[in-house]
Motif scaffolding. Structure first.
Motif, short mmCIF file in Angstrom:
data_model
loop_
_atom_site.label_atom_id
_atom_site.label_comp_id
_atom_site.label_asym_id
_atom_site.label_seq_id
_atom_site.Cartn_x
_atom_site.Cartn_y
_atom_site.Cartn_z
N ALA A 5 -54.05 94.11 -81.23
CA ALA A 5 -54.02 92.73 -80.77
C ALA A 5 -52.87 92.47 -79.80
N PHE A 6 -51.70 93.03 -80.09
CA PHE A 6 -50.55 92.82 -79.21
C PHE A 6 -50.82 93.41 -77.82
N GLY A 7 -51.41 94.58 -77.78
CA GLY A 7 -51.76 95.19 -76.49
C GLY A 7 -52.75 94.33 -75.72
N SER A 8 -53.68 93.74 -76.44
CA SER A 8 -54.64 92.84 -75.79
C SER A 8 -53.95 91.61 -75.22
N VAL A 9 -53.00 91.07 -75.97
CA VAL A 9 -52.25 89.89 -75.51
C VAL A 9 -51.47 90.24 -74.25
N VAL A 10 -50.74 91.34 -74.29
CA VAL A 10 -49.93 91.74 -73.13
C VAL A 10 -50.82 92.00 -71.93
N GLY A 11 -51.94 92.66 -72.15
CA GLY A 11 -52.87 92.93 -71.05
C GLY A 11 -53.42 91.66 -70.43
N ALA A 12 -53.78 90.70 -71.27
CA ALA A 12 -54.31 89.43 -70.78
C ALA A 12 -53.24 88.66 -70.00
N LEU A 13 -52.01 88.67 -70.53
CA LEU A 13 -50.92 87.94 -69.85
C LEU A 13 -50.49 88.62 -68.56
N ALA A 14 -50.74 89.91 -68.44
CA ALA A 14 -50.41 90.62 -67.20
C ALA A 14 -51.33 90.18 -66.07
N ARG A 15 -52.52 89.71 -66.43
CA ARG A 15 -53.49 89.28 -65.42
C ARG A 15 -53.39 87.80 -65.08
N ASP A 17 -51.55 83.72 -66.55
CA ASP A 17 -50.83 82.91 -67.52
C ASP A 17 -51.83 82.24 -68.44
N LEU A 18 -51.63 82.41 -69.73
CA LEU A 18 -52.51 81.81 -70.73
C LEU A 18 -51.67 81.14 -71.80
N THR A 19 -52.25 80.14 -72.44
CA THR A 19 -51.57 79.48 -73.55
C THR A 19 -51.88 80.23 -74.85
N SER A 20 -51.15 79.90 -75.89
CA SER A 20 -51.40 80.55 -77.18
C SER A 20 -52.82 80.28 -77.67
N ASN A 52 -45.94 78.43 -73.71
CA ASN A 52 -46.85 77.34 -73.37
C ASN A 52 -46.20 76.30 -72.46
N ALA A 53 -44.92 76.02 -72.66
CA ALA A 53 -44.23 75.03 -71.83
C ALA A 53 -44.19 75.47 -70.37
N ARG A 54 -43.92 76.76 -70.15
CA ARG A 54 -43.89 77.29 -68.77
C ARG A 54 -45.28 77.23 -68.15
N VAL A 55 -46.30 77.61 -68.92
CA VAL A 55 -47.68 77.56 -68.43
C VAL A 55 -48.03 76.12 -68.06
N ALA A 56 -47.65 75.17 -68.92
CA ALA A 56 -47.94 73.76 -68.65
C ALA A 56 -47.25 73.28 -67.38
N GLU A 76 -56.76 68.77 -68.35
CA GLU A 76 -56.71 70.22 -68.18
C GLU A 76 -55.74 70.86 -69.17
N LEU A 77 -54.56 70.29 -69.31
CA LEU A 77 -53.56 70.87 -70.20
C LEU A 77 -53.98 70.73 -71.67
N ARG A 78 -54.59 69.63 -72.03
CA ARG A 78 -55.09 69.47 -73.41
C ARG A 78 -56.18 70.49 -73.69
N ARG A 79 -57.08 70.69 -72.74
CA ARG A 79 -58.16 71.67 -72.89
C ARG A 79 -57.59 73.06 -73.13
N ARG A 80 -56.46 73.33 -72.51
CA ARG A 80 -55.83 74.65 -72.65
C ARG A 80 -54.93 74.75 -73.88
N GLY A 81 -54.84 73.67 -74.68
CA GLY A 81 -54.11 73.73 -75.94
C GLY A 81 -52.63 73.45 -75.86
N VAL A 82 -52.20 72.78 -74.81
CA VAL A 82 -50.78 72.44 -74.64
C VAL A 82 -50.46 71.23 -75.53
#
Length: 140
Positions: A5-15, A17-20, A52-56, A76-82
């Motif tokens: 799971a951690f590798g998946s998270v890092v891979g997704a964030l490398a592509r 910016d995503l929220t938690s 999340n704050a930086r993404v927002a 938009e930010l609410r939809r993304r879970g901010v």
């Protein structure tokens, strides 16, 4: 392809910016259990990868530069879970809604065209009216 799971998270964030919330949804969709997902998200946050704050702030800045209203940025930010606190801080960091409305109005040439553009971007009626009145007052 990451197998943990951690590798998946890092891979997704490398592509991108995503929220938690977005990462949590991706991990669930990939078949990771809740415990593995929670651990991966906690590790990513502790390592500074997940913020999340930086993404927002970045998303609000981008949307504001494109002329979006406060309402559309909030949606938009609410939809993304901010969180509300992160959302309000992100909005406080961008130009005020009235200034963005004036810039958009000027960019499209004012008048009815500006009113339509402002409405499409989600500006409330009072901001549209105020912007158009100001445009009319500034005409020579």
């Amino acid at each position: 392809m990451p197998v943990d799971a951690f590798g998946s998270v890092v891979g997704a964030l490398a592509r991108r910016d995503l929220t938690s919330l977005e990462l949590e949804q991706r991990l669930a969709q990939a078949g990771f259990d809740a415990e593995a997902s929670a651990d991966a998200l906690a590790r990513a946050a502790a390592a500074g990868y997940l913020d999340n704050a930086r993404v927002a702030r970045e998303r609000a800045r981008h949307l504001a530069e494109r002329g979006s209203s406060d309402a559309s940025i909030r949606a938009e930010l609410r939809r993304r879970g901010v969180s509300e606190q992160e959302l309000e801080a992100a909005l406080a960091a961008v130009a005020p809604e009235g200034e963005r409305a004036e810039r958009l109005s000027a960019r499209v040439g004012g008048g009815l065209r500006a009113a339509r553009a402002l409405a499409r971007k989600g500006y409330p009626e009072d901001v549209i009216e105020r912007t158009l009145r100001q445009d009319i007052a500034e005409e020579p």
